[in-house]
Design an enzyme around this catalytic site. Structure first.
Site, PDB file in Angstrom:
ATOM      1  N   SER A 156       0.781  -1.158  -0.150  1.00 47.41           N
ATOM      2  CA  SER A 156       0.029  -0.135  -0.137  1.00 47.41           C
ATOM      3  C   SER A 156       0.790   1.263   0.138  1.00 47.41           C
ATOM      4  O   SER A 156       1.779   1.554  -0.795  1.00 47.41           O
ATOM      5  CB  SER A 156      -1.038  -0.017   1.096  1.00 47.41           C
ATOM      6  OG  SER A 156      -2.045   0.896   0.927  1.00 47.41           O
ATOM      7  N   ASP A 316      -1.641   1.595  -4.248  1.00 45.17           N
ATOM      8  CA  ASP A 316      -2.344   0.466  -4.556  1.00 45.17           C
ATOM      9  C   ASP A 316      -3.722   0.974  -4.729  1.00 45.17           C
ATOM     10  O   ASP A 316      -4.860  -0.029  -4.943  1.00 45.17           O
ATOM     11  CB  ASP A 316      -2.259  -0.668  -3.538  1.00 45.17           C
ATOM     12  CG  ASP A 316      -3.034  -0.238  -2.089  1.00 45.17           C
ATOM     13  OD1 ASP A 316      -2.816   0.787  -2.001  1.00 45.17           O
ATOM     14  OD2 ASP A 316      -3.506  -1.474  -1.439  1.00 45.17           O
ATOM     15  N   ASP A 318      -6.358   1.915  -3.021  1.00 42.33           N
ATOM     16  CA  ASP A 318      -7.711   1.713  -2.178  1.00 42.33           C
ATOM     17  C   ASP A 318      -7.684   2.902  -1.423  1.00 42.33           C
ATOM     18  O   ASP A 318      -8.929   2.601  -0.942  1.00 42.33           O
ATOM     19  CB  ASP A 318      -7.168   0.583  -1.125  1.00 42.33           C
ATOM     20  CG  ASP A 318      -6.054   0.640  -0.182  1.00 42.33           C
ATOM     21  OD1 ASP A 318      -5.392   1.568  -0.199  1.00 42.33           O
ATOM     22  OD2 ASP A 318      -5.986  -0.236   0.668  1.00 42.33           O
ATOM     23  N   LYS A 426     -12.038  -0.983   1.511  1.00 43.20           N
ATOM     24  CA  LYS A 426     -11.845   0.313   1.011  1.00 43.20           C
ATOM     25  C   LYS A 426     -11.444   0.449  -0.648  1.00 43.20           C
ATOM     26  O   LYS A 426     -10.647  -0.547  -1.084  1.00 43.20           O
ATOM     27  CB  LYS A 426     -10.787   1.244   1.657  1.00 43.20           C
ATOM     28  CG  LYS A 426      -9.505   0.499   1.989  1.00 43.20           C
ATOM     29  CD  LYS A 426      -8.539   1.329   2.754  1.00 43.20           C
ATOM     30  CE  LYS A 426      -7.289   0.784   3.239  1.00 43.20           C
ATOM     31  NZ  LYS A 426      -7.162  -0.600   3.891  1.00 43.20           N
TER      32      LYS A 426
END
Length: 607
Positions: A156, A316, A318, A426
């Protein structure tokens, strides 16, 4: 082959076992260099303990050793997950296989292919993305295919030297207890790595491996289009607002462009320097859009192109950061996760009302996020809180849906948003679409996101929040801080007053101490699966509620060496000036808590 002879029998056994398993020349060389230079302390840190499943999987620095991210750890983890899936899932799920995606970090593609090899070696099909993809795509695809599980290789927004391994159960949500503990136990029984698992040369052409990128993207875009009302799709086309977008050197650009097109939004103006995946993240120190410096290039481009709205995904895709330019003050408003949670919550509730659907509506937030959502949904539906981490919100979402209820929206203050329960995680792509659609409608009426937020606060109460953190690498320091809190006035005596704030409620999640005894931290429904319906095992967390309306929560992070604090004060403030005055007052109150309870200078905390 070099052997470890440190004089520490336990260390020698661990290191020599590692060298027996490892086939990667780079990590073998790293360990041999550590042995040659007698770096025993380093080897003890990396070899004597295994990573535990944190936020739905693993995350750590890339390098040799069981505490790091590397081929050996990936293969052993995949083997444990594969064994667990075979024991837990029915034959139909196993025939549907697993989903594997990855981001643009170093080794991500390799880790994904190693995972695929483990599963096809067990005759389990793999839906393997042929290129990088957003993390929410794995959640979506796991449900789409009725798969047994999903794996996303990503760290992430962590620093560039890190990587991670996020695991989804067959319901499309990040794994929670007991799956995480059980998978870890299974890994310990699957440490031997068959020679064949290292051979990934022809993995893409394996008959059990299917490239799912095109199909998942097509189905996801249909879902995105159907998530907006027809009148909003038309408004997006008419408004044609300019939006500057940054993928933060990650995976989001291609997918956000397609999502904007699917809902009639004008193609975003891309920050070209950050558009393509780059594992070195050359334009930022940390690729975390919560850090203000990460938005600077986007803001500069927006000013050049006279665009008011900036959207930035993390690598990433999200999570989503949002900024808006105010012409009158000639300045940028960078929205907090709590502020955007309020705006998106209001926006989705409004869309739901327009549909006239009679389903029982639920909105969800983590326990350290703003309670503004509770005020917004009052009289229209129910508000549910969960522990921090979207794994809890995702699983709560699915449990509510199974009961015939409508989980409309979920958010966490760390700029994570779930705008539709079709993706119980998310999702920064769908959030970007919703924010741009909301802005399109507001701008066409001469308003703005910032003005709408002021209006909501005037109607539902000003929920002023302040969240931050300190870096602390020493567990002993963390232990000392919380021990002092618990024995502030003597053994077992917690603080009764900090600055001018009289403490009237305390909830110590780790010890179970509550004052008064009946307090449960905050108002919330007793929904099973929120994480609040069981013992707290995620480190330290203490919540304080004060007579003046201030609430402060102090907790440790599950994925980073951070000591975090969250504060909120609810009051009446109808104008921006009144709100700004309350901001100043509240920050002063919070600073008293920080200085008194955390003692950053005395404890050497890094701000």
């Amino acid at each position: 082959m070099v052997t470890c002879q440190s004089g520490d029998h336990k260390l020698d056994v661990a290191v020599n076992n590692w060298l027996k398993h490892d086939k990667n020349p780079k990590t073998i060389q790293e360990v041999e260099d550590d042995i040659a230079h007698a770096r025993w302390d380093k080897l003890r840190k990396t070899m004597l303990r295994r990573q535990k499943f944190g936020t739905a999987g693993l995350r750590g620095r890339m390098g040799a050793g069981y505490m790091c991210m590397n081929d050996v750890v990936i293969l052993q983890t995949a083997q444990g997950l594969c064994s667990y899936v075979q024991k837990q899932c029915n034959q139909s799920q196993l025939r549907n296989g697993i989903v594997v995606g990855y981001d643009g970090r170093y080794n991500s593609k390799r880790f994904a292919e190693l995972t695929a090899k483990v599963f096809v070696s067990a005759s389990i099909p793999v839906h393997l993305f042929s290129a990088v993809c957003p993390t929410p795509y794995v959640s979506f695809a796991t449900i789409l295919y009725g798969a047994a599980a999903g794996v996303m290789v990503t760290a992430s927004h962590n620093p560039k030297d890190d990587n991670g391994y996020k695991v989804y159960w067959g319901n499309g949500s990040q794994i929670i207890t007991p799956h995480d503990d059980n998978i870890l136990d299974e890994i310990r029984h699957c440490l031997d790595i068959p020679e064949d698992h290292w051979d990934i040369q022809n993995i893409r052409s394996h008959p059990l491996v299917t490239d799912c990128l095109e199909e998942v993207t097509t189905e996801y875009l249909k879902y995105i289009q159907n998530s907006l009302n027809e009148n909003i799709l038309e408004q997006n086309k008419t408004a044609a607002i300019d939006v500057v977008y940054s993928a933060m050197h990650g995976v989001g650009y291609e997918f956000v462009v397609k999502a904007f097109e699917a809902v009639n939004l004008k193609a975003p103006i891309s920050v070209v320097q950050q558009q393509d995946p780059n594992p070195d993240f050359p334009t930022v120190k940390f690729p975390n859009p919560e850090e203000l410096e990460c938005l600077e290039l986007s803001q500069r481009l927006a000013e050049e192109r006279r665009a008011k709205l900036v959207l930035v995904n993390d690598p990433d895709a999200d999570r989503l950061a949002v900024a808006e330019y105010d012409v009158d003050s000639n300045s940028w408003k960078i929205f907090t996760g709590n502020e955007m949670g309020a705006l998106l919550g209001w926006w989705l509730l409004r869309q739901q009302e327009a549909r006239g659907a009679a389903a029982e509506v639920y909105v969800i937030a983590s326990i350290v996020s703003s309670k503004m959502l509770r005020a917004l949904v009052r009289g229209k539906g129910e508000f549910v809180e969960t522990l921090t981490g979207f794994k809890w919100m995702g699983n709560t979402t699915l449990l509510l849906a199974q009961q015939g209820k409508l989980p409309l929206f979920a958010f966490e203050e760390a700029i994570g948003y779930m705008c539709n329960h079709r993706v119980p995680d998310k999702d920064g792509v769908s959030a970007a679409v919703q924010v741009a659609s909301l802005a399109s409608q507001l701008y066409s009426k001469g308003s703005s996101l910032a003005e709408q937020l002021v209006n909501l606060y005037a109607e539902y109460g000003y929920h002023v929040t302040h969240n931050s953190y300190y870096i602390c690498h020493e567990p002993a320091t963390i232990e000392r801080i919380f021990r002092r809190i618990r024995n502030y006035h003597g053994p077992g005596e917690y603080p009764r007053k900090v600055g001018s704030s009289e403490i009237v409620q305390i909830n110590d999640f780790k010890t179970g101490h509550r004052m008064p005894e009946h307090v449960n931290g905050n108002c919330r429904l007793k929904v099973v699966g929120t994480g609040l319906d069981q013992d707290y095992t995620s480190g330290e967390m203490v919540m304080f509620a004060c007579a003046d309306g201030l609430t402060v929560t102090v907790r440790t992070s599950g994925t980073e060496p951070k000591l975090k604090y969250y504060a909120e004060l609810v009051c009446r403030a109808h104008t921006r000036t009144e709100q700004e005055e309350m901001d100043v007052k509240m920050r002063e109150m919070v600073q008293q808590f920080v200085e008194e309870l955390l003692q950053p200078k005395e404890n050497g905390l890094i701000g």
